[in-house]
Design a protein around this motif. Sequence first.
Motif, mmCIF file in Angstrom:
data_model
loop_
_atom_site.group_PDB
_atom_site.id
_atom_site.type_symbol
_atom_site.label_atom_id
_atom_site.label_comp_id
_atom_site.label_asym_id
_atom_site.label_seq_id
_atom_site.Cartn_x
_atom_site.Cartn_y
_atom_site.Cartn_z
ATOM 1 N N VAL A 1 10.896 -6.053 -3.502
ATOM 2 C CA VAL A 1 9.928 -6.405 -4.534
ATOM 3 C C VAL A 1 8.835 -5.332 -4.593
ATOM 4 O O VAL A 1 8.377 -4.892 -3.864
ATOM 5 N N VAL A 2 8.225 -5.392 -5.575
ATOM 6 C CA VAL A 2 7.024 -4.530 -6.085
ATOM 7 C C VAL A 2 5.833 -5.479 -6.632
ATOM 8 O O VAL A 2 6.219 -6.243 -7.519
ATOM 9 N N MET A 3 4.833 -5.512 -5.773
ATOM 10 C CA MET A 3 3.760 -6.294 -6.607
ATOM 11 C C MET A 3 2.535 -5.420 -7.015
ATOM 12 O O MET A 3 2.095 -4.463 -6.178
ATOM 13 N N LEU A 4 2.109 -5.428 -8.269
ATOM 14 C CA LEU A 4 1.343 -4.678 -8.754
ATOM 15 C C LEU A 4 -0.259 -5.352 -8.695
ATOM 16 O O LEU A 4 -0.464 -6.105 -9.404
ATOM 17 N N ALA A 5 -0.976 -4.741 -7.870
ATOM 18 C CA ALA A 5 -2.282 -5.306 -7.670
ATOM 19 C C ALA A 5 -3.428 -4.276 -8.169
ATOM 20 O O ALA A 5 -4.389 -4.068 -7.288
ATOM 21 N N ILE A 6 -3.152 -3.641 -9.221
ATOM 22 C CA ILE A 6 -4.111 -2.909 -9.791
ATOM 23 C C ILE A 6 -4.781 -3.327 -11.231
ATOM 24 O O ILE A 6 -4.444 -4.607 -11.436
ATOM 25 N N HIS A 7 -6.016 -2.544 -11.616
ATOM 26 C CA HIS A 7 -6.536 -3.193 -12.952
ATOM 27 C C HIS A 7 -5.261 -3.365 -13.834
ATOM 28 O O HIS A 7 -4.462 -2.748 -14.012
ATOM 29 N N PRO A 8 -5.640 -4.263 -14.891
ATOM 30 C CA PRO A 8 -4.623 -4.436 -15.964
ATOM 31 C C PRO A 8 -4.009 -3.286 -16.734
ATOM 32 O O PRO A 8 -3.071 -3.022 -16.930
ATOM 33 N N GLN A 9 -4.713 -2.513 -16.983
ATOM 34 C CA GLN A 9 -4.351 -1.185 -18.022
ATOM 35 C C GLN A 9 -3.710 -0.164 -17.089
ATOM 36 O O GLN A 9 -2.551 0.247 -17.238
ATOM 37 N N GLY A 10 -3.888 -0.145 -15.741
ATOM 38 C CA GLY A 10 -3.315 0.514 -14.728
ATOM 39 C C GLY A 10 -1.867 -0.151 -14.388
ATOM 40 O O GLY A 10 -0.880 0.825 -14.224
ATOM 41 N N ILE A 11 -1.846 -1.519 -14.657
ATOM 42 C CA ILE A 11 -0.462 -1.770 -14.442
ATOM 43 C C ILE A 11 0.355 -1.868 -15.568
ATOM 44 O O ILE A 11 1.668 -1.308 -15.423
ATOM 45 N N LEU A 12 -0.245 -1.763 -16.857
ATOM 46 C CA LEU A 12 0.587 -1.349 -18.045
ATOM 47 C C LEU A 12 1.154 0.174 -17.921
ATOM 48 O O LEU A 12 2.180 0.494 -18.364
ATOM 49 N N ASP A 13 0.162 0.859 -17.367
ATOM 50 C CA ASP A 13 0.449 2.477 -17.365
ATOM 51 C C ASP A 13 1.631 2.698 -16.278
ATOM 52 O O ASP A 13 2.394 3.270 -16.655
ATOM 53 N N PHE A 14 1.369 1.844 -15.310
ATOM 54 C CA PHE A 14 2.331 2.032 -14.247
ATOM 55 C C PHE A 14 3.888 1.467 -14.487
ATOM 56 O O PHE A 14 4.880 2.261 -14.360
ATOM 57 N N LEU A 15 3.965 0.544 -15.230
ATOM 58 C CA LEU A 15 5.097 0.113 -15.726
ATOM 59 C C LEU A 15 5.782 1.046 -16.582
ATOM 60 O O LEU A 15 7.122 1.437 -16.558
ATOM 61 N N LYS A 16 5.236 1.899 -17.705
ATOM 62 C CA LYS A 16 5.624 2.719 -18.364
ATOM 63 C C LYS A 16 6.128 4.147 -17.571
ATOM 64 O O LYS A 16 7.102 4.480 -17.765
ATOM 65 N N ALA A 17 5.272 4.434 -16.686
ATOM 66 C CA ALA A 17 5.423 5.640 -15.895
ATOM 67 C C ALA A 17 6.487 5.663 -14.952
ATOM 68 O O ALA A 17 7.427 6.497 -14.889
#
Length: 285
Positions: free
Chosen positions: A63-79
Amino acid sequence: MKKFVIVGLGLIGGSMALALRGFEDHTIVGVDVSQPTLRFARERGVCDRVTEDAGEAIEGADVVMLAIHPQGILDFLKAYRDRFKPGCLVTDVCGVKSAIMEGAECLPEGVDFIGGHPMAGTEFSGIQHAFAEMFQGSHLILTPRETSTQAHIALMERLAAHIGCRDVVKTTPAEHDAILAYTSQMMHIIAVSVCDDENLFTCKGFEGSSFRGCTRVAALDVGLWTQLFSLNAPALTACLDTLIGHLQNYRKVIASGDREALAEKLTFSSGRKRQMDLPGPDLLH
């Protein structure tokens, strides 16, 4: 042991890590780019393990939970789209869902994504303000994809129970964003707008609980709320247009001097609030 990774150890991520202690057979791994945050988390035992290496952390994670800012989530998913383990669950805690769910479309087949939004928080930010009881009595909103597995949805429901949520509410991203624009984002706009008044600093000594309650959330995390407002602009501006109309109606009746009309309008509004606060089936136990 299964691996549960939380990316972002701020107020919500840090509180989630604390609340998830002892959750089934998961080892909690915290990820953050801030060395002071990692040091605080390590010294206080916020997670079982902490690291700044997100790529290493999410490899093999269940399980990976992304608890960062919205744009950071979008960038993280791509990267990191190719670093997630096939069959793993990826979720988030973001207060806007349409943009996040669209961003999650970049994930490869076999990586599940369930949008999440725990309805909890404070006016503070940072791991130093995190606490394990953050989510007790709150709602956990989920926006599963059509392809999300029942096993992963059930896992999120068990997670909600473990951290003390009152219930789990499943909805669509569009409905979530429309409702949250009204119940949360517009409230923050009201708070900061009140603080824009030129007489703000002359009211010291005169402010009561109603003023403090109205403006409590005005000391917000600027970076976070800039992104939330921007990513949900259509729904939020629609809510603000409606609010402006209601304010103009109140201004009109107050300026008219018609006390009977004002009392009638106040009776209508206050009655709606009282009706909303009547205990329902979910509040009787």
